[in-house]
Scaffold this motif. Sequence first.
Motif, PDB file in Angstrom:
ATOM      1  N   LEU A 161       0.820  -1.332  -0.053  1.00  0.00           N
ATOM      2  CA  LEU A 161       0.121   0.305   0.183  1.00  0.00           C
ATOM      3  C   LEU A 161       0.942   1.477   0.009  1.00  0.00           C
ATOM      4  O   LEU A 161       2.043   1.236   0.862  1.00  0.00           O
ATOM      5  N   ASP A 162       0.597   2.319  -0.792  1.00  0.00           N
ATOM      6  CA  ASP A 162       1.094   3.980  -1.012  1.00  0.00           C
ATOM      7  C   ASP A 162       0.506   4.747  -0.712  1.00  0.00           C
ATOM      8  O   ASP A 162      -1.132   4.597  -0.931  1.00  0.00           O
ATOM      9  N   GLY A 163       0.879   6.086  -0.406  1.00  0.00           N
ATOM     10  CA  GLY A 163       0.019   6.968  -0.452  1.00  0.00           C
ATOM     11  C   GLY A 163       0.139   7.893   1.030  1.00  0.00           C
ATOM     12  O   GLY A 163       1.392   7.546   1.819  1.00  0.00           O
ATOM     13  N   PRO A 164      -0.606   8.354   1.326  1.00  0.00           N
ATOM     14  CA  PRO A 164       0.056   9.506   3.016  1.00  0.00           C
ATOM     15  C   PRO A 164      -0.295   8.435   3.988  1.00  0.00           C
ATOM     16  O   PRO A 164      -0.725   7.820   3.705  1.00  0.00           O
ATOM     17  N   LEU A 165       0.904   8.610   4.386  1.00  0.00           N
ATOM     18  CA  LEU A 165       0.675   7.565   5.931  1.00  0.00           C
ATOM     19  C   LEU A 165      -0.602   7.251   7.073  1.00  0.00           C
ATOM     20  O   LEU A 165      -0.773   6.014   6.708  1.00  0.00           O
ATOM     21  N   ALA A 166      -1.453   7.839   6.895  1.00  0.00           N
ATOM     22  CA  ALA A 166      -2.333   8.285   7.189  1.00  0.00           C
ATOM     23  C   ALA A 166      -3.320   6.540   6.494  1.00  0.00           C
ATOM     24  O   ALA A 166      -4.723   6.063   6.855  1.00  0.00           O
ATOM     25  N   GLU A 167      -3.779   6.929   5.264  1.00  0.00           N
ATOM     26  CA  GLU A 167      -4.251   6.020   4.615  1.00  0.00           C
ATOM     27  C   GLU A 167      -3.551   5.044   4.606  1.00  0.00           C
ATOM     28  O   GLU A 167      -4.198   3.544   3.903  1.00  0.00           O
ATOM     29  N   CYS A 168      -2.692   4.535   4.166  1.00  0.00           N
ATOM     30  CA  CYS A 168      -1.524   3.210   4.147  1.00  0.00           C
ATOM     31  C   CYS A 168      -1.518   2.839   5.632  1.00  0.00           C
ATOM     32  O   CYS A 168      -2.406   0.920   5.587  1.00  0.00           O
ATOM     33  N   ASP A 169      -2.129   3.422   6.800  1.00  0.00           N
ATOM     34  CA  ASP A 169      -2.151   2.914   8.034  1.00  0.00           C
ATOM     35  C   ASP A 169      -3.779   1.844   8.006  1.00  0.00           C
ATOM     36  O   ASP A 169      -3.749   0.459   8.394  1.00  0.00           O
ATOM     37  N   HIS A 170      -4.229   2.664   7.123  1.00  0.00           N
ATOM     38  CA  HIS A 170      -5.863   2.144   7.259  1.00  0.00           C
ATOM     39  C   HIS A 170      -5.803   1.428   6.783  1.00  0.00           C
ATOM     40  O   HIS A 170      -7.125   0.456   7.127  1.00  0.00           O
ATOM     41  N   LEU A 171      -5.535   1.590   4.782  1.00  0.00           N
ATOM     42  CA  LEU A 171      -5.780   0.229   4.541  1.00  0.00           C
ATOM     43  C   LEU A 171      -5.299  -1.199   4.557  1.00  0.00           C
ATOM     44  O   LEU A 171      -5.411  -1.995   4.757  1.00  0.00           O
ATOM     45  N   LEU A 172      -3.883  -0.865   5.689  1.00  0.00           N
ATOM     46  CA  LEU A 172      -3.317  -1.995   5.865  1.00  0.00           C
ATOM     47  C   LEU A 172      -4.091  -2.667   6.844  1.00  0.00           C
ATOM     48  O   LEU A 172      -4.242  -3.754   7.226  1.00  0.00           O
TER      49      LEU A 172
END
Length: 497
Positions: free
Chosen positions: A293-304
Motif C-alpha cells: 500500500l502506498d500514499g499518505p501515511l494515514a491512508e496506508c495505516d488504514h488500508l493495511l
Amino acid sequence: MSVRMPEPDSGLLSRRESIVAELRRIVPGEGVIATEHEMRPYESDGLTAYRQLPLVVVLPGTTEQVSRVLRFCHEHGVKVVPRGAGTSLSGGALPLADGVLLGMGKFNRIRDVDFENRVVVAEPGVTNLAITKAVEHRGFYYAPDPSSQIACTIGGNVAENSGGVHCLKYGLTVNNVLGCEMVLMTGETVRLGGKHLDSGGYDLLGVINGSEGLLGVITEVTVRILQKPETARAMLVGFETSEDAGDCVARIIGAGIIPAGIEMMDRPAIHAAEDFVHAGYPLDVEALLIVELDGPLAECDHLLSRVEAIARTCRATMVRISASEEERLLFWAGRKAAFPAVGRISPDYYCMDGTIPRAQLPLVLSRMREMSAKYALRVANVFHAGDGNLHPLILYDANNPGELERAEAFGWDILRLCVEVGGVLTGEHGVGVEKRDLMPAMFSEIDLNQQRRLKCAFDSKGLLNPGKMFPVLHRCAELGRMHVSGGKLPFPDIPRF
C-alpha cells in the motif's frame, strides 16, 4: 510441439553477400556482424528452447541508419526482425534464416529529462531501471517495473506492453507512454504523441504498445514519471493453501482497495527465493502474498489494517508488515529474484504468461495442480495476482528425452485454461512464436484477419517480423479481398536447443 517459421527464401539467401555489402555501406565500421561465430549471441531471445541464426546482424546507431536499412530491405524484399535486449520470453526476437536482425542496443541514451512536464525522453535501448535512476534524485520514478527491469529496455517494454509488480495501481507500459518516434518498414519516420497527456485522432500509441515489432521500429520513447509516494509499506501474508491466497486477492479488490501491488508465490517459489535472497519469507506456508500500500501515511495505516482483517477472514496463518524501507525493498527483492532463484532448483524451466479474472484464481491454481500430476512435472507459481497475470514456471530437464515436449504441452493447457475461464493468452510477455498457434483458441478467423489488416496498413509487404503472432500468413492483397485461407503455408521446424 514445434515452432514453425516461414520457409527461407533460397533466392534471397543466394544474394547474401551483396546484401551484407550494402548494409556495410549504410552502417560502416563494426555495425554489421556476418560471421556464424559472431552471430551466435543473437540466435535466440529469452525463450532459449528455440534457436536460429539470422541472415546477418545490423547494429545501427542513428535513426537515419535505421531508416536507410529498412528502406533498403523494403525495396529488395528482405525480412527484418527487430531486437532490443533480447529478454523476450515469447520468441518475439527469434531470428529468421533469411532475415536481417536489427539490433537496437546502441540506442541507449536518455535524450531529455523534463521535470516540469514530468516526462523522460529516452532511446529504446535504455533499460527500464535506468529511467528511474535518472530521476530519483528529485523524488521521481518510472512506475512500470517488470522483474527484468535491470536488463529489459524501454523499447522492448513498448513492444510487449510490459507490466510489473506495480502495474495494478499504476498501469502497464501503455498507460505510461506519451509518445514514440518510429520508423516504418518503408523507411519513413513518424512521430506519435509527445510530452502532452493525450493526442487527437486515432489512438495509434495504443496500437503500437504491444505490437511486438510487427508494425515499426521504435527509435525514441517519451514516458511519464511520477513523484514517489509519501509512504509505502509492504505486507507478507501466508496461507495454508493457494486457494485461500487466491480468494484473499479477489476479496481485497472486491472491497474497493487498490494496492500498489499484490504478488503471489507458492511453496516451491517461496523456498527458492528465500534460499537465494534471504528476504525473510516464511517457509511453513503453501502460499505467500506480498501486498503493498502506498500514499499518505494515514491512508496506508488504514488500508493495511483493512487488508489484514480481510486476510484473517481468508484463514491467513501469518501477517508481517515491513518495519522500514529497507525491509520493504527486501520483500520485493525476493519476489523480483524469483525467476533466477527457481533456476537453482531445476536445470530448465518454462516461464508461462497468461491472464485471468481474479475471481478465477482458486479454480485455476487447483487445475494447475492436476495438470502437474498429469504431466509429471513440477510447477512453481510466481505471478502478479492483483491483475490476474499468471507466471507459472514449469520445471523440466531438457537432457531427459520428452521433458521439453511435456513442458510445452503443459504450458499450452495452462493457456487454454486461461481463455476458458474468461482470460487471455498473454499479460505482458507477448504472443511471439510461443503462443502464435494458440491464437485461434481466443480469436475467430474474422478477428485475426482484422488484426492482419492493421499490420498491412503499416507493413504492406509483410517483411517486418513475419512468422510471429499470426498462425497463418496471408498476403495483404488477399486480406483486402476478405480472403480466408483454408490451409497453412509450409513451415520448417526451428532447431531446438
